[in-house]
Design a protein around this motif. Structure first.
Motif, PDB file in Angstrom:
ATOM      1  N   MET A  87       0.858  -1.305   0.086  1.00  0.00           N
ATOM      2  CA  MET A  87       0.055  -0.086   0.043  1.00  0.00           C
ATOM      3  C   MET A  87       0.981   1.223  -0.066  1.00  0.00           C
ATOM      4  SD  MET A  87      -2.808   1.293   2.812  1.00  0.00           S
ATOM      5  CE  MET A  87      -4.208   0.256   1.957  1.00  0.00           C
ATOM      6  N   ALA A  88       0.666   2.255  -0.752  1.00  0.00           N
ATOM      7  CA  ALA A  88       1.459   3.394  -0.983  1.00  0.00           C
ATOM      8  C   ALA A  88       0.955   4.384   0.297  1.00  0.00           C
ATOM      9  CB  ALA A  88       1.125   4.296  -2.319  1.00  0.00           C
ATOM     10  N   THR A  89       2.086   4.831   1.007  1.00  0.00           N
ATOM     11  CA  THR A  89       1.852   5.624   2.180  1.00  0.00           C
ATOM     12  C   THR A  89       2.828   6.610   2.059  1.00  0.00           C
ATOM     13  OG1 THR A  89       0.904   3.718   3.149  1.00  0.00           O
ATOM     14  CG2 THR A  89       1.717   5.508   4.464  1.00  0.00           C
ATOM     15  N   GLY A  90       2.380   7.856   2.453  1.00  0.00           N
ATOM     16  CA  GLY A  90       3.439   8.968   2.580  1.00  0.00           C
ATOM     17  C   GLY A  90       4.024   8.802   4.148  1.00  0.00           C
ATOM     18  N   PRO A  91       5.298   9.605   4.151  1.00  0.00           N
ATOM     19  CA  PRO A  91       5.907   9.849   5.675  1.00  0.00           C
ATOM     20  C   PRO A  91       5.103  10.317   6.581  1.00  0.00           C
ATOM     21  CG  PRO A  91       7.368  10.939   4.006  1.00  0.00           C
ATOM     22  CD  PRO A  91       5.911  10.523   3.220  1.00  0.00           C
ATOM     23  N   CYS A  92       4.062  10.971   6.235  1.00  0.00           N
ATOM     24  CA  CYS A  92       2.740  11.479   7.314  1.00  0.00           C
ATOM     25  C   CYS A  92       1.834  10.464   7.637  1.00  0.00           C
ATOM     26  CB  CYS A  92       2.096  12.729   6.711  1.00  0.00           C
ATOM     27  SG  CYS A  92       1.198  12.108   5.170  1.00  0.00           S
ATOM     28  N   GLY A  93       1.798   9.255   7.069  1.00  0.00           N
ATOM     29  CA  GLY A  93       1.179   8.014   7.392  1.00  0.00           C
ATOM     30  C   GLY A  93      -0.214   8.112   6.536  1.00  0.00           C
ATOM     31  N   LEU A  94      -0.297   9.088   5.776  1.00  0.00           N
ATOM     32  CA  LEU A  94      -1.627   8.990   4.952  1.00  0.00           C
ATOM     33  C   LEU A  94      -1.554   7.947   3.927  1.00  0.00           C
ATOM     34  CD1 LEU A  94      -2.608  12.647   4.278  1.00  0.00           C
ATOM     35  CD2 LEU A  94      -3.583  11.055   6.049  1.00  0.00           C
ATOM     36  N   ALA A  95      -2.629   6.962   3.632  1.00  0.00           N
ATOM     37  CA  ALA A  95      -2.553   5.919   2.801  1.00  0.00           C
ATOM     38  C   ALA A  95      -2.975   6.396   1.629  1.00  0.00           C
ATOM     39  CB  ALA A  95      -3.422   4.964   3.252  1.00  0.00           C
ATOM     40  N   CYS A  96      -2.115   6.712   0.663  1.00  0.00           N
ATOM     41  CA  CYS A  96      -2.433   6.983  -0.940  1.00  0.00           C
ATOM     42  C   CYS A  96      -3.426   6.391  -1.367  1.00  0.00           C
ATOM     43  CB  CYS A  96      -1.097   6.982  -1.534  1.00  0.00           C
ATOM     44  SG  CYS A  96       0.124   8.330  -0.899  1.00  0.00           S
TER      45      CYS A  96
ATOM     46  N   CYS B 131       3.612  10.054  -2.199  1.00  0.00           N
ATOM     47  CA  CYS B 131       4.936  10.477  -1.717  1.00  0.00           C
ATOM     48  C   CYS B 131       6.166   9.174  -1.627  1.00  0.00           C
ATOM     49  CB  CYS B 131       4.751  11.335  -0.566  1.00  0.00           C
ATOM     50  SG  CYS B 131       3.831  12.589  -0.667  1.00  0.00           S
ATOM     51  N   GLY B 132       5.416   8.206  -1.220  1.00  0.00           N
ATOM     52  CA  GLY B 132       6.185   7.248  -0.896  1.00  0.00           C
ATOM     53  C   GLY B 132       7.032   7.474   0.585  1.00  0.00           C
ATOM     54  N   PRO B 133       7.650   6.430   1.075  1.00  0.00           N
ATOM     55  CA  PRO B 133       8.452   6.616   2.377  1.00  0.00           C
ATOM     56  C   PRO B 133       9.332   7.608   2.039  1.00  0.00           C
ATOM     57  CG  PRO B 133       8.052   4.212   1.701  1.00  0.00           C
ATOM     58  CD  PRO B 133       7.852   5.090   0.731  1.00  0.00           C
ATOM     59  N   GLY B 134       9.854   8.297   3.010  1.00  0.00           N
ATOM     60  CA  GLY B 134      10.917   9.435   3.067  1.00  0.00           C
ATOM     61  C   GLY B 134      12.250   8.956   2.502  1.00  0.00           C
ATOM     62  N   ASN B 135      12.527   7.719   2.532  1.00  0.00           N
ATOM     63  CA  ASN B 135      13.724   7.239   2.016  1.00  0.00           C
ATOM     64  C   ASN B 135      13.627   6.692   0.463  1.00  0.00           C
ATOM     65  OD1 ASN B 135      15.659   7.561   4.069  1.00  0.00           O
ATOM     66  ND2 ASN B 135      14.769   5.921   4.993  1.00  0.00           N
ATOM     67  N   SER B 136      12.448   6.944  -0.145  1.00  0.00           N
ATOM     68  CA  SER B 136      12.124   6.009  -1.355  1.00  0.00           C
ATOM     69  C   SER B 136      12.610   7.327  -2.565  1.00  0.00           C
ATOM     70  CB  SER B 136      10.643   5.861  -1.564  1.00  0.00           C
ATOM     71  OG  SER B 136       9.641   7.035  -1.486  1.00  0.00           O
ATOM     72  N   ILE B 137      12.545   6.667  -3.601  1.00  0.00           N
ATOM     73  CA  ILE B 137      12.855   7.326  -5.002  1.00  0.00           C
ATOM     74  C   ILE B 137      11.452   8.112  -5.260  1.00  0.00           C
ATOM     75  CG2 ILE B 137      12.929   7.242  -7.592  1.00  0.00           C
ATOM     76  CD1 ILE B 137      14.391   4.441  -6.874  1.00  0.00           C
ATOM     77  N   GLU B 138      10.276   7.647  -5.028  1.00  0.00           N
ATOM     78  CA  GLU B 138       8.979   8.290  -5.141  1.00  0.00           C
ATOM     79  C   GLU B 138       9.071   9.683  -4.310  1.00  0.00           C
ATOM     80  OE1 GLU B 138       9.139   5.074  -4.085  1.00  0.00           O
ATOM     81  OE2 GLU B 138       8.158   4.055  -5.809  1.00  0.00           O
TER      82      GLU B 138
ATOM     83  N   PHE C 275       5.906  24.807  -4.297  1.00  0.00           N
ATOM     84  CA  PHE C 275       5.421  24.411  -3.035  1.00  0.00           C
ATOM     85  C   PHE C 275       6.492  23.228  -2.570  1.00  0.00           C
ATOM     86  CE2 PHE C 275       3.030  21.027  -0.801  1.00  0.00           C
ATOM     87  CZ  PHE C 275       3.012  21.683   0.161  1.00  0.00           C
ATOM     88  N   ARG C 276       6.613  23.074  -1.268  1.00  0.00           N
ATOM     89  CA  ARG C 276       7.301  22.081  -0.711  1.00  0.00           C
ATOM     90  C   ARG C 276       6.745  21.667   0.519  1.00  0.00           C
ATOM     91  NH1 ARG C 276      13.445  22.324   1.339  1.00  0.00           N
ATOM     92  NH2 ARG C 276      14.068  20.147   0.740  1.00  0.00           N
ATOM     93  N   CYS C 277       6.221  20.353   0.454  1.00  0.00           N
ATOM     94  CA  CYS C 277       5.519  19.636   1.800  1.00  0.00           C
ATOM     95  C   CYS C 277       6.383  19.562   3.030  1.00  0.00           C
ATOM     96  CB  CYS C 277       4.909  18.418   1.337  1.00  0.00           C
ATOM     97  SG  CYS C 277       4.259  17.630   3.045  1.00  0.00           S
ATOM     98  N   PRO C 278       6.229  20.366   3.989  1.00  0.00           N
ATOM     99  CA  PRO C 278       7.294  20.460   5.027  1.00  0.00           C
ATOM    100  C   PRO C 278       7.378  19.123   5.778  1.00  0.00           C
ATOM    101  CG  PRO C 278       5.285  21.520   5.896  1.00  0.00           C
ATOM    102  CD  PRO C 278       5.171  21.412   4.142  1.00  0.00           C
ATOM    103  N   VAL C 279       6.419  18.424   5.867  1.00  0.00           N
ATOM    104  CA  VAL C 279       6.563  17.018   6.439  1.00  0.00           C
ATOM    105  C   VAL C 279       7.407  15.930   5.385  1.00  0.00           C
ATOM    106  CG1 VAL C 279       5.519  15.163   6.905  1.00  0.00           C
ATOM    107  CG2 VAL C 279       4.251  17.000   7.386  1.00  0.00           C
ATOM    108  N   LEU C 280       7.072  15.996   4.077  1.00  0.00           N
ATOM    109  CA  LEU C 280       7.906  15.339   3.308  1.00  0.00           C
ATOM    110  C   LEU C 280       9.313  15.707   3.257  1.00  0.00           C
ATOM    111  CD1 LEU C 280       8.035  13.245   1.073  1.00  0.00           C
ATOM    112  CD2 LEU C 280       7.406  14.744  -0.607  1.00  0.00           C
ATOM    113  N   ALA C 281       9.687  16.972   3.191  1.00  0.00           N
ATOM    114  CA  ALA C 281      10.956  17.580   2.980  1.00  0.00           C
ATOM    115  C   ALA C 281      11.624  17.166   4.229  1.00  0.00           C
ATOM    116  CB  ALA C 281      10.959  19.208   2.958  1.00  0.00           C
ATOM    117  N   CYS C 282      11.306  17.317   5.468  1.00  0.00           N
ATOM    118  CA  CYS C 282      11.842  16.754   6.768  1.00  0.00           C
ATOM    119  C   CYS C 282      12.111  15.433   6.727  1.00  0.00           C
ATOM    120  CB  CYS C 282      10.713  17.239   8.058  1.00  0.00           C
ATOM    121  SG  CYS C 282      11.693  16.781   9.547  1.00  0.00           S
ATOM    122  N   ALA C 283      11.213  14.352   6.332  1.00  0.00           N
ATOM    123  CA  ALA C 283      11.711  13.033   6.427  1.00  0.00           C
ATOM    124  C   ALA C 283      12.559  12.606   5.215  1.00  0.00           C
ATOM    125  CB  ALA C 283      10.141  12.183   5.755  1.00  0.00           C
ATOM    126  N   ILE C 284      12.819  13.411   4.279  1.00  0.00           N
ATOM    127  CA  ILE C 284      13.830  13.310   3.410  1.00  0.00           C
ATOM    128  C   ILE C 284      15.157  13.744   3.721  1.00  0.00           C
ATOM    129  CG2 ILE C 284      14.877  13.941   1.238  1.00  0.00           C
ATOM    130  CD1 ILE C 284      11.928  14.030  -0.009  1.00  0.00           C
TER     131      ILE C 284
END
Length: 95
Positions: free
Chosen positions: A1-10, A24-31, A44-53
């Motif tokens: 299941m595709a899920t972003g670092p924030c925990g939302l299930a895509c 978004c994929g997990p923070g360590n992913s190519i996605e 725009f830059r999602c602060p949660v995604l940017a932080c996880a990366i």
């Protein structure tokens, strides 16, 4: 299941399922890196995604000792204030 670092299930999102949004994929992913690059191109830059990366973590609530942090407090998404309060209560005194 595709899920972003924030925990939302895509997979549960209508935009994702209609091809209107990429995971978004997990923070360590190519996605994740591809998604942040597209966001930056759009101004725009999602602060949660940017932080996880930046912190090299996959999922905030599972992998980050600072969760929930101010990135969640300030934004209107991705998690409600009541969820964040419940998480802190159940996590104990360290939060």
């Amino acid at each position: 299941m595709a899920t972003g670092p924030c925990g939302l299930a895509c997979d549960a999102c209508g935009l994702y399922n209609r091809g209107k949004c990429a995971s978004c994929g997990p923070g360590n992913s190519i996605e994740a890196r591809a998604k942040i690059n597209i966001q930056e191109q759009l101004g725009f830059r999602c602060p949660v995604l940017a932080c996880a990366i930046t912190r090299n973590i996959d999922y905030c609530s599972r992998d980050c000792s600072e969760f929930p942090c101010s990135r969640y407090e300030r934004g209107p998404y991705p998690l409600s204030q009541s969820f964040l309060q419940m998480y802190r209560r159940r996590s104990g005194p360290q939060h």
